[in-house]
Every structure is written in structure tokens, then in C-alpha cells.
Design a protein around this motif. Structure first.
Motif, short mmCIF file in Angstrom:
data_model
loop_
_atom_site.label_atom_id
_atom_site.label_comp_id
_atom_site.label_asym_id
_atom_site.label_seq_id
_atom_site.Cartn_x
_atom_site.Cartn_y
_atom_site.Cartn_z
N GLY A 206 0.74 -1.18 0.04
CA GLY A 206 0.09 0.03 0.01
C GLY A 206 0.87 1.06 0.20
O GLY A 206 2.12 1.31 0.47
N ALA A 207 0.19 2.14 -0.83
CA ALA A 207 0.89 3.53 -0.45
C ALA A 207 2.09 3.68 -1.35
O ALA A 207 2.27 3.45 -2.62
N ASP A 208 3.13 4.28 -1.03
CA ASP A 208 4.32 4.64 -1.62
C ASP A 208 5.32 3.70 -1.84
O ASP A 208 6.52 3.60 -1.52
N ILE A 209 4.74 2.63 -2.80
CA ILE A 209 5.61 1.55 -3.33
C ILE A 209 5.44 1.72 -4.80
O ILE A 209 4.35 1.55 -5.27
N ARG A 210 6.41 1.29 -5.57
CA ARG A 210 6.42 1.21 -6.92
C ARG A 210 7.01 -0.15 -7.40
O ARG A 210 7.83 -0.66 -7.10
N LEU A 211 5.73 -0.45 -8.39
CA LEU A 211 6.26 -2.00 -8.80
C LEU A 211 6.76 -2.13 -10.09
O LEU A 211 6.12 -1.34 -10.95
N ASN A 212 8.04 -2.60 -10.42
CA ASN A 212 8.63 -2.76 -11.58
C ASN A 212 8.82 -4.38 -11.70
O ASN A 212 10.13 -4.64 -11.63
N PRO A 213 8.06 -5.14 -11.90
CA PRO A 213 8.43 -6.64 -11.87
C PRO A 213 9.09 -6.73 -13.21
O PRO A 213 8.85 -6.44 -14.31
N PRO A 214 10.00 -7.97 -13.02
CA PRO A 214 10.77 -8.31 -14.22
C PRO A 214 9.72 -9.40 -15.16
O PRO A 214 8.70 -9.69 -14.46
N SER A 215 9.73 -9.27 -16.30
CA SER A 215 8.87 -9.95 -17.29
C SER A 215 8.89 -11.47 -17.07
O SER A 215 7.87 -12.26 -17.21
N THR A 216 9.96 -12.15 -16.30
CA THR A 216 9.88 -13.39 -16.02
C THR A 216 9.44 -13.83 -14.40
O THR A 216 9.83 -14.80 -14.08
N CYS A 217 8.71 -12.70 -13.89
CA CYS A 217 8.50 -12.95 -12.37
C CYS A 217 7.44 -14.27 -12.22
O CYS A 217 6.75 -14.43 -13.19
N VAL A 218 7.75 -14.66 -10.98
CA VAL A 218 6.65 -15.76 -10.64
C VAL A 218 6.37 -15.81 -9.33
O VAL A 218 7.20 -15.62 -8.59
N PHE A 219 5.17 -16.34 -9.07
CA PHE A 219 4.66 -16.45 -7.53
C PHE A 219 3.88 -17.67 -7.58
O PHE A 219 2.51 -17.52 -7.75
N PRO A 220 4.41 -18.80 -7.55
CA PRO A 220 3.68 -19.96 -7.73
C PRO A 220 2.68 -20.31 -6.62
O PRO A 220 1.76 -21.20 -6.98
N CYS A 221 2.95 -19.80 -5.56
CA CYS A 221 2.14 -20.14 -4.27
C CYS A 221 1.17 -18.93 -4.01
O CYS A 221 0.45 -19.18 -2.92
N LEU A 222 1.12 -17.91 -4.49
CA LEU A 222 0.37 -16.44 -4.26
C LEU A 222 -1.04 -16.87 -4.27
O LEU A 222 -1.55 -17.10 -5.65
N ARG A 223 -1.69 -16.66 -3.22
CA ARG A 223 -3.23 -16.78 -3.08
C ARG A 223 -4.03 -15.45 -2.88
O ARG A 223 -5.18 -15.30 -3.60
N ILE A 224 -3.37 -14.66 -2.30
CA ILE A 224 -3.97 -13.19 -1.92
C ILE A 224 -3.32 -12.31 -2.28
O ILE A 224 -2.06 -12.32 -1.85
N LEU A 225 -3.71 -11.20 -3.03
CA LEU A 225 -2.89 -10.10 -3.54
C LEU A 225 -3.62 -8.78 -3.21
O LEU A 225 -4.69 -8.69 -3.73
N LEU A 226 -3.07 -7.78 -2.66
CA LEU A 226 -3.82 -6.68 -2.37
C LEU A 226 -2.71 -5.58 -2.72
O LEU A 226 -1.69 -5.53 -2.20
N LEU A 227 -3.17 -4.66 -3.67
CA LEU A 227 -2.47 -3.59 -4.14
C LEU A 227 -3.21 -2.23 -3.91
O LEU A 227 -4.46 -2.05 -4.66
N LYS A 228 -2.87 -1.41 -3.14
CA LYS A 228 -3.72 -0.09 -2.81
C LYS A 228 -2.81 1.22 -3.01
O LYS A 228 -1.95 1.34 -2.24
N CYS A 229 -3.24 1.92 -4.05
CA CYS A 229 -2.71 3.27 -4.26
C CYS A 229 -1.12 3.25 -4.60
O CYS A 229 -0.44 4.06 -4.14
N VAL A 230 -0.75 2.20 -4.95
CA VAL A 230 0.69 1.84 -5.37
C VAL A 230 0.93 2.67 -6.78
O VAL A 230 -0.05 2.74 -7.59
#
Length: 514
Positions: A206-230
Motif C-alpha cells: 500500500g501507498a508509496d511503493i513502486r512496482l517494476n516486476p521483471p517479465s519473468t517474475c513468478v509467484f507459484p504459491c500466491l493466493r491473496i494479492l492486495l495493491l492499494k494506491c501503489v
């Protein structure tokens, strides 16, 4: 010879300064720990007393429990109280460092202090001391499974980055960061290794975070994702993250156009086959260049709040059984109302629906359009907000009831909304003569929360009692600030209302029935 003496004295002076600095740091750590423990001493005194049984030998049963169980108990305590348990005995001293959860919340650690203590202990100092103490007792440090950092004022991204990197990402299962930087134009850049976490199950940013994921990123187990005002590094950043989550079940997005101004083009494309729950707060003006597209065939719960753009796309959602719709008003036009109806039509199989009053007003404004969708499976309908006009309220409610032939539960929840003059219709509107199908054969429960006893409130209840032929219970929750005399007047007035259902009872939360 003289030069050697000078150099020796200089070395001794520096060594004394180093020792003094170390002593001062140690004293600050001890002072903070004493301060934390003193605030929790009263709570722990009862714990210490209850830790002993009434047996003859006075055995301390709690302290005899295994470390794993004690750490599980400590994981439910705020970090202040968890650290404070170290004063109970030598048995307890290292236990808080074994807890695999570290919750660092600025409001919990700073705001309870008076102002003079705020000056003495800064949040960054407390965080670093907790981290240092935790790492000092065991080597290697026990792995963290959950890391929470909520830094609301004057956040220093460098320290957050250091802590995230220090946490072993191979073991981290939940990461929750909410940061408000001292310099808002210098958001935190997440470590690249985080985008390849194989253990992460929950990620909340949340808030002052900048997302710059690599094109090859992977979250094989991620089930819950929250992005607020990033913020996002480029137009494809969000899509890259979503495409990297093959088992995602719960997604929450809060997007505001001012945080997207750095991008010439940005489309929210949610194409996640496994998604079950979606919360989308779309605080983006309709005339902006940003649009969303949602195609989630497995979705079961949908919460939407915001504006609708002309180019927004919502595919059919046949499996959605519960929804909360809070569409904001922006255009007093038939075209916008039709857009809202088309949006609602994609939820045709919903069983439980919650509508804001603003949304209901917009739908009523577009009720002259052809092919208004019906909700044949809808059994529970809730209106949230303030219904301002008694003659208008019934028209709005009547329209929605006509589209839900199997409705069983109807709820109104009072709250204060702005913009109460939206779409103010002609007060000479003809009274609806037909009785909705659901009120003739299905509606058995109506709950009105926050009744004030005003004319518009009472008139709406009167209309429902007159039309609902199989209603069993009309439950009333009066506003808490009403006096006993006013409550009695409301009960007496409700008792006089005609009821189509002979089995209908009016029940109040305080246990009264009429």
C-alpha cells in the motif's frame, strides 16, 4: 617518538569514543525495553499470577509448555506485549524472538506514547532495536513467516528495503507493507528477488511503493494479492504480476488516477482463471485515458466501487453469487445510466447483492431503457446509504424488487451520503400500482438499520408492510442516540401501520415486539 605518542593517544581517544557510543546504544536499548515492559507490566502481572496452578507444588504450567506452543500464543499478541514477556523469567526471555511473525505498526508502537516520549523514541529506532534484539539471541535467526511493516509518517524506504532483504524470502509466506514516505516522489522499489518468491502466499502492498516486476517474475504459491494506491513502472506492470500468479484466489485493487499520471496509457486487465474474489476500487474519472477489462469466469464474490468509463469491459460472470456495487455518479445522462444497467446485467446469477443508494438512483434514472436485466436467483438485497425522499425511495426500491422475483430478505442500512439531489425526479410521479412478485410470495424478512423515525423512513416501512403479503418479520434497529420517549413514539406509530401479512411481527433490537 613524539609522533608515536600522539598517534597512540589518538587511537586511545577513538577507542574510548567507540566504547562510549556502544554504551549509549546499549543504554537506549535497555531504556526502550524497560519502557515497553513497564507499559505491559499490569497486563503481565495477571498472566504471571494465572501461570501458576493451585497445586501443592505451585508448578508453573504455562512455562512448562513446549516452545512451539508458547510461540503460537505469543503470535497473537502485539509486538509490545510479546517483547514484554521476556521479563517473566529466564524461560521466557528468548521466546518472543522465536515467534515467526513480526508486526511493526507505527500506530501501535508510537502513538500510545505521550508527546515527550515520541521525541525520545522514533519509529525507526524502535524497529531497528527490535530487529537487533531478535537477531542477537539466536544465530542463525529463526526464519520469519509473516512480516508486517506499517509506516504511516516519514517513512524511510532504505530501512524498509534493508529489512525486507534481511528476511529470508525462501521462508516468508506473508508480506504486508504500507508506507508513507517523507518524500512522496521517492517510493520504495521492491527487491528483485521478491518477484521470484516461491513461498509467498499473501502479498499486501500500500501507498508509496513502486512496482517494476521483471517479465519473468513468478509467484507459484500466491493466493491473496492486495495493491492499494501503489505506482507502476510501466503500462504492463500489473498484467505482468497477475500473469505470474497461477493459483491466485483473492485480488484487491485500489487504483487512483493521480497515481497513474506517470503513464501515458494504463489498462487494468484482469484475466485470472482461478480468481474467486475480486475487490476493485476504481477511483478513476470516466473521461480519463485509463480503462479496465475483467474476465474471471470462476469469480464468486465481486465488490466494485468507482466510476464507469465508456470503454470499460466486464465479461459475463456466471458464477458470482455475492456482490457489492457502489458506482459513483458522474454524468447525469441516460447513456451513463444505461452503462450501469449493462454493468449490472453481467451479474445475472447473483444470490446476495448490496447496492449503494447512489447506484440505485442511477438505475432508477435509466429505468426507461429496454431489456432491463432481471436477477432470478437473487434472495438477499441490501441498500446502503440514506434514502432522502419518501415518495422517491419507494419508486427506487419498487423498481429493484420487480427485477428480483424470488427475493426473500430485504435490508436497509442508514448512513450519510453526499449528493442527495442526484436525479431528483418530478414529485408528481405516479404511484406504482403493481405489487412486485417477490412481495406476493417470497419476501419474509425485512431489516431496517438506523431508523430515525423521519417521514421518509416511516413512509418506506409503511409501503413495505402494505405490499408484503408473506412477510414474517420486520426488524427495526433504531439509532442509538434516540431517547426512550422518541423510541416509544416510533413503536406506537409503527403499530398503527396496516400489514398485508397476518403473521408479520415488528421486532426491535431491544426485544420489543408489536
Amino acid at each position: 617518538m613524539k609522533r608515536q605518542m600522539i598517534e597512540t593517544e589518538e587511537r586511545e581517544r577513538r577507542e574510548r569514543q567507540r566504547i562510549e557510543r556502544a554504551e549509549r546504544a546499549k543504554m537506549r536499548d535497555q531504556a526502550w525495553l524497560i519502557d515497553v515492559t513497564s507499559t505491559s507490566r499490569r497486563r503481565l502481572s495477571s498472566v504471571r499470577q494465572n501461570a501458576h496452578t493451585n497445586t501443592d507444588d505451585g508448578e508453573d504450567i504455562i512455562s512448562s509448555l513446549p516452545d512451539s506452543l508458547l510461540c503460537h500464543i505469543l503470535s497473537f499478541l502485539p509486538i509490545r506485549d510479546s517483547v514484554a514477556t521476556s521479563i517473566l523469567s529466564s524461560r521466557w526471555r528468548p521466546l518472543w524472538t522465536l515467534v515467526p511473525i513480526l508486526h511493526l505498526d507505527q500506530k501501535q508502537l508510537i502513538e500510545p506514547y505521550p508527546d515527550e516520549r515520541n521525541k525520545k523514541f522514533k519509529f525507526v529506532d524502535i524497529v531497528l532495536r527490535i530487529w537487533t534484539l531478535r537477531n542477537a539471541i539466536y544465530n542463525p535467526t529463526p526464519p520469519l513467516h509473516k512480516l508486517f511493516i506499517h509506516w504511516y509518517h516519514y517513512c524511510l524506504p532504505f530501512y524498509v528495503d534493508t529489512l525486507v532483504r534481511a528476511a529470508n524470502l525462501r521462508d516468508l509466506q506473508e508480506l504486508d507493507l504500507h508506507l508513507c514516505n517523507y518524500h512522496p516522489h521517492q517510493p520504495l522499489e521492491l527487491p528483485r528477488s521478491l518477484y521470484f518468491s516461491t513461498a509467498l502466499v499473501i502479498l499486501k502492498l500500500g501507498a508509496d511503493i513502486r512496482l517494476n516486476p521483471p517479465s519473468t517474475c513468478v509467484f507459484p504459491c500466491l493466493r491473496i494479492l492486495l495493491l492499494k494506491c501503489v505506482t507502476f513502472a510501466n503500462r504492463d506492470s500489473l498484467s505482468t504480476i497477475l500473469n505470474a500468479c497461477p493459483v491466485l484466489l483473492d485480488l484487491s485493487l485500489h487504483l487512483v488516477d493521480k497515481y497513474l499520471n506517470n503513464l501515458d496509457e494504463f489498462n487494468v486487465i484482469v484475466l485470472v482463471a482461478t480468481l474467486k474474489r475480486l475487490h476493485l476500487h476504481w477511483n478513476v474519472q470516466p473521461l480519463s485515458k485509463y480503462v479496465f477489462q475483467i474476465n474471471t469466469p470462476a469469480l464468486e464474490y465481486f465488490h466494485f466501487r468507482g466510476y464507469l468509463n465508456r470503454d470499460d469491459v466486464l465479461e459475463k460472470l456466471p458464477n458470482v453469487v455475492e456482490c457489492v456495487i457502489q458506482i459513483e455518479d458522474c454524468e447525469k445522462s441516460d447513456d451513463y445510466a444505461k452503462r450501469v444497467w449493462d454493468f449490472m446485467g453481467k451479474l445475472y446469477n447473483v444470490i446476495s447483492m448490496e447496492l449503494s443508494i447512489i447506484t440505485a438512483l442511477i438505475l432508477f434514472h435509466g429505468s426507461n431503457h429496454e431489456d432491463i436485466p432481471s436477477f432470478h436467483n437473487l434472495s438477499s438485497l441490501k441498500f446502503c446509504g440514506d434514502i432522502w425522499f419518501d415518495w422517491y425511495a419507494w419508486h427506487v426500491v419498487h423498481l429493484l424488487l420487480c427485477q428480483a422475483p424470488k427475493l426473500q430478505i430485504l435490508t436497509f442500512e442508514h448512513s450519510i451520503l453526499l449528493g442527495f439531489n442526484l436525479y431528483k425526479p418530478n414529485p408528481c410521479l405516479e404511484e406504482p400500482l403493481n405489487v412486485p412478485e417477490c412481495m406476493s410470495s417470497h419476501l419474509t424478512m425485512c431489516h431496517y438499520k438506523g431508523l430515525r423515525g423521519t417521514t421518509k423512513d416511516m413512509e418506506l416501512i409503511r409501503k413495505i408492510l402494505e405490499a408484503a403479503r408473506v412477510l414474517k418479520t420486520m426488524k427495526i434497529t433504531l439509532l442509538s442516540y434516540l431517547g426512550s420517549r422518541r423510541k416509544l413514539c416510533i413503536r406506537n406509530e409503527l403499530r398503527k401501520f396496516q400489514r398485508s401479512s397476518q403473521n408479520c411481527q415488528i421486532a426491535f433490537d431491544d426485544g420489543h415486539f408489536t
